[in-house]
Design a protein around this motif. Sequence first.
Motif, mmCIF file in Angstrom:
data_model
loop_
_atom_site.group_PDB
_atom_site.id
_atom_site.type_symbol
_atom_site.label_atom_id
_atom_site.label_comp_id
_atom_site.label_asym_id
_atom_site.label_seq_id
_atom_site.Cartn_x
_atom_site.Cartn_y
_atom_site.Cartn_z
ATOM 1 N N LEU A 68 0.828 -1.202 0.000
ATOM 2 C CA LEU A 68 0.000 0.000 0.000
ATOM 3 C C LEU A 68 0.863 1.252 0.000
ATOM 4 C CD1 LEU A 68 -2.661 -1.010 2.692
ATOM 5 C CD2 LEU A 68 -2.862 -1.207 0.212
ATOM 6 N N LYS A 69 0.591 2.169 -0.893
ATOM 7 C CA LYS A 69 1.241 3.474 -0.888
ATOM 8 C C LYS A 69 0.419 4.393 0.007
ATOM 9 C CE LYS A 69 2.983 7.064 -4.017
ATOM 10 N NZ LYS A 69 2.412 8.213 -3.323
ATOM 11 N N ASP A 70 1.089 5.049 0.960
ATOM 12 C CA ASP A 70 0.389 5.878 1.945
ATOM 13 C C ASP A 70 -0.708 5.052 2.633
ATOM 14 O OD1 ASP A 70 1.958 8.043 1.122
ATOM 15 O OD2 ASP A 70 0.505 8.643 -0.401
ATOM 16 N N PRO A 71 -0.314 4.048 3.430
ATOM 17 C CA PRO A 71 -1.283 3.081 3.971
ATOM 18 C C PRO A 71 -2.377 3.691 4.839
ATOM 19 C CG PRO A 71 0.891 2.827 4.992
ATOM 20 C CD PRO A 71 1.075 3.724 3.815
ATOM 21 N N LEU A 72 -2.100 4.841 5.480
ATOM 22 C CA LEU A 72 -3.135 5.454 6.319
ATOM 23 C C LEU A 72 -4.346 5.898 5.510
ATOM 24 C CD1 LEU A 72 -1.245 7.627 8.979
ATOM 25 C CD2 LEU A 72 -2.305 5.399 9.265
ATOM 26 N N THR A 73 -4.183 6.042 4.211
ATOM 27 C CA THR A 73 -5.315 6.414 3.370
ATOM 28 C C THR A 73 -6.131 5.195 2.959
ATOM 29 O OG1 THR A 73 -4.014 6.314 1.331
ATOM 30 C CG2 THR A 73 -4.052 8.415 2.497
ATOM 31 N N TYR A 74 -5.620 3.995 3.237
ATOM 32 C CA TYR A 74 -6.347 2.750 2.961
ATOM 33 C C TYR A 74 -6.982 2.194 4.229
ATOM 34 C CZ TYR A 74 -4.318 2.281 -1.732
ATOM 35 O OH TYR A 74 -3.967 2.470 -3.047
ATOM 36 N N PHE A 91 -1.263 17.613 18.475
ATOM 37 C CA PHE A 91 -1.221 18.121 17.093
ATOM 38 C C PHE A 91 0.036 17.635 16.378
ATOM 39 C CE2 PHE A 91 -0.116 21.134 13.806
ATOM 40 C CZ PHE A 91 -1.339 21.400 13.187
ATOM 41 N N ASN A 92 1.178 17.725 17.042
ATOM 42 C CA ASN A 92 2.428 17.325 16.381
ATOM 43 C C ASN A 92 2.507 15.816 16.154
ATOM 44 O OD1 ASN A 92 3.410 19.906 16.065
ATOM 45 N ND2 ASN A 92 4.538 19.903 18.016
ATOM 46 N N HIS A 93 1.938 15.045 17.059
ATOM 47 C CA HIS A 93 1.883 13.600 16.849
ATOM 48 C C HIS A 93 1.134 13.278 15.561
ATOM 49 C CE1 HIS A 93 1.058 9.341 17.382
ATOM 50 N NE2 HIS A 93 -0.234 9.595 17.365
ATOM 51 N N LEU A 94 -0.029 13.877 15.406
ATOM 52 C CA LEU A 94 -0.835 13.628 14.209
ATOM 53 C C LEU A 94 -0.193 14.236 12.967
ATOM 54 C CD1 LEU A 94 -4.411 14.218 15.676
ATOM 55 C CD2 LEU A 94 -3.332 12.033 15.131
ATOM 56 N N LEU A 95 0.484 15.360 13.146
ATOM 57 C CA LEU A 95 1.152 15.995 12.006
ATOM 58 C C LEU A 95 2.250 15.093 11.452
ATOM 59 C CD1 LEU A 95 1.451 18.500 10.205
ATOM 60 C CD2 LEU A 95 3.056 19.426 11.906
ATOM 61 N N GLN A 99 2.295 13.820 7.619
ATOM 62 C CA GLN A 99 3.386 14.117 6.688
ATOM 63 C C GLN A 99 4.004 12.839 6.126
ATOM 64 O OE1 GLN A 99 5.888 16.618 9.129
ATOM 65 N NE2 GLN A 99 4.852 18.498 8.487
ATOM 66 N N SER A 100 4.002 11.763 6.906
ATOM 67 C CA SER A 100 4.584 10.502 6.424
ATOM 68 C C SER A 100 3.694 9.814 5.390
ATOM 69 C CB SER A 100 4.819 9.547 7.598
ATOM 70 O OG SER A 100 3.590 9.100 8.146
ATOM 71 N N ASN A 101 2.426 10.256 5.294
ATOM 72 C CA ASN A 101 1.492 9.627 4.366
ATOM 73 C C ASN A 101 0.915 10.616 3.353
ATOM 74 O OD1 ASN A 101 0.366 6.574 5.158
ATOM 75 N ND2 ASN A 101 1.500 7.599 6.790
ATOM 76 N N GLY A 102 1.535 11.767 3.227
ATOM 77 C CA GLY A 102 1.091 12.740 2.233
ATOM 78 C C GLY A 102 -0.287 13.317 2.507
ATOM 79 N N ILE A 103 -0.625 13.483 3.788
ATOM 80 C CA ILE A 103 -1.942 13.989 4.183
ATOM 81 C C ILE A 103 -1.830 15.465 4.560
ATOM 82 C CG2 ILE A 103 -3.830 13.731 5.853
ATOM 83 C CD1 ILE A 103 -2.907 10.775 6.145
ATOM 84 N N ALA A 104 -2.756 16.280 4.095
ATOM 85 C CA ALA A 104 -2.727 17.728 4.326
ATOM 86 C C ALA A 104 -2.844 18.058 5.815
ATOM 87 C CB ALA A 104 -3.849 18.407 3.559
ATOM 88 N N THR A 105 -2.192 19.152 6.234
ATOM 89 C CA THR A 105 -2.209 19.582 7.635
ATOM 90 C C THR A 105 -3.620 19.883 8.112
ATOM 91 O OG1 THR A 105 0.010 20.506 7.386
ATOM 92 C CG2 THR A 105 -1.278 21.258 9.269
ATOM 93 N N ARG A 106 -4.464 20.412 7.237
ATOM 94 C CA ARG A 106 -5.835 20.742 7.647
ATOM 95 C C ARG A 106 -6.581 19.511 8.167
ATOM 96 N NH1 ARG A 106 -8.995 18.700 3.855
ATOM 97 N NH2 ARG A 106 -8.237 18.516 1.691
#
Length: 325
Positions: A68-74, A91-95, A99-106
């Motif tokens: 899986l590429k960017d597994p958190l999105t699956y 916030f920083n934990h989730l950030l 960032q490791s899965n290409g997910i926007a900061t918002r």
Amino acid sequence: MIELEGLTKRYGEKVAVNNLTFTVRPGIVTGFLGPNGAGKSTTMRMILGLDHPTAGQVRIDGKRYDQLKDPLTYIGALLEAKAWHGGRSAFNHLLCLAQSNGIATRRVREVLETVGLTAVAKKKTKGFSMGMGQRLGIAGALLGDPRILMFDEPVNGLDPEGIHWIRNLMKSLAAQGRTVFVSSHLMSEMALTADHLVVIGQGRLLADTSMADFIERNSRSYVRIRTPQRELLLDVLHTTGITAVEAGDEALEVDGSKAEQIGELAARHGVVLHELSPQQASLEEAFMQLTAESVEYHAHADALPSEQQELRRQQQQWGSEWRRS
């Protein structure tokens, strides 16, 4: 969708998971049940690629986790309530995860709002209570807006409001067409949440069925009756081939019959009824019946009150009968 095929895990001579094959489907909440030591956590870890199977395979939407590429999105998962660095803020934990899965900061802000942690987003997680930690873990699972979600004991540490919230969250995720797989030892909560059950014992699959079918098959259903015309009712039931047994509180119990049938018979013969109620075992009772012979860690029987010893004996007998059926 999560698909397991012949999944097996050995630790030396110990078989933790034994040839598991089942599918977790989208659109429903699937409960994952089993006694302590049944292999639930090992199975969930293998789904996420944290443990490697000795044999068999797991597919997540048709792919292995490591494909899986960017597994958190699956797939999003809550397995360890405090799997974070205590010196980081929520916030920083989730950030970092984002960032490791290409997910926007918002998206970090959105999930903090969803789980109710916006007010403590900048606080270090080492000061979080267990309930706050559970909410942060759930936020991490939701972060990639995945189609598959997996939760291990999600209500641990939550107050009644939090339990109600996570129950409704899981149901709403399933209603959106997502795959929701949840493990818990709280049977009362699972009964309110799950639509389908997968039950394992000693690493083996014991049941893969709907909640209603599981309870019906693994428990005794009967009709409870109270009447001031006890002998007349017994005669009426006997003439129609229905056997009633006496309960300890002056009530009668009839196995396998419909309450409507008994009510119509009583009305036809002028029998007054004070109670006519169908009885069904709870999920907890059905679970204990099915898994009685698969429990690895027992309290010493001599330390149990006599009533509990008799219940244990009945559970083991029911479990044996179910396997022979």
